[in-house]
Design a protein around this motif. Structure first.
Motif, PDB file in Angstrom:
ATOM      1  N   THR A   1       5.771 -19.828  -2.838  1.00  0.00           N
ATOM      2  CA  THR A   1       6.732 -18.927  -2.684  1.00  0.00           C
ATOM      3  C   THR A   1       8.104 -19.222  -2.958  1.00  0.00           C
ATOM      4  OG1 THR A   1       5.532 -18.078  -0.861  1.00  0.00           O
ATOM      5  CG2 THR A   1       7.724 -17.385  -0.791  1.00  0.00           C
TER       6      THR A   1
ATOM      7  N   CYS B   1      11.876 -18.779   1.880  1.00  0.00           N
ATOM      8  CA  CYS B   1      11.072 -18.320   2.752  1.00  0.00           C
ATOM      9  C   CYS B   1      11.432 -18.800   4.145  1.00  0.00           C
ATOM     10  CB  CYS B   1       9.581 -18.652   2.523  1.00  0.00           C
ATOM     11  SG  CYS B   1       9.232 -20.498   2.248  1.00  0.00           S
TER      12      CYS B   1
ATOM     13  N   GLU C   1       6.560 -17.438   7.673  1.00  0.00           N
ATOM     14  CA  GLU C   1       6.464 -16.191   6.996  1.00  0.00           C
ATOM     15  C   GLU C   1       5.348 -15.199   7.742  1.00  0.00           C
ATOM     16  OE1 GLU C   1       7.868 -14.820   4.057  1.00  0.00           O
ATOM     17  OE2 GLU C   1       9.310 -16.142   4.787  1.00  0.00           O
TER      18      GLU C   1
ATOM     19  N   CYS D   1       1.152 -18.005  -0.308  1.00  0.00           N
ATOM     20  CA  CYS D   1       1.887 -19.233  -0.660  1.00  0.00           C
ATOM     21  C   CYS D   1       0.723 -20.272  -1.405  1.00  0.00           C
ATOM     22  CB  CYS D   1       2.854 -19.796   0.287  1.00  0.00           C
ATOM     23  SG  CYS D   1       3.960 -21.039  -0.517  1.00  0.00           S
TER      24      CYS D   1
END
Length: 78
Positions: free
Chosen positions: A21, A31, A46, A52
């Protein structure tokens, strides 16, 4: 962010997986993660962390192994 830190993050991104990510979003939009006091990873915050490639899960928590993201969480407190 100062130039020295920006350059450090760019260097770390070179070794980052394209499926990570942080690699996709870049340093301007990292993130969500937070430092939990460990050297090797930070906690991923997240909503969909499993998207990811730099993720490891343990129990109900997910942890980021991405070097640029770890650096940003620890050094920049972001």
């Amino acid at each position: 962010m100062d130039t020295e830190r920006r350059e450090k993050i760019k260097e770390l991104l070179k070794d980052c997986s394209p499926a990570c990510t942080c690699y996709c979003q870049g340093i301007e939009a990292p993130c969500k993660a937070r430092d939990i006091g460990l050297n090797s990873f930070v906690e991923c915050l997240e909503e969909k962390p499993l998207d990811c490639a730099s993720l490891v899960s343990f129990g109900d928590s997910c942890y980021c192994l991405c070097a640029p993201r770890i650096y940003m969480a620890k050094e920049l407190k972001t």
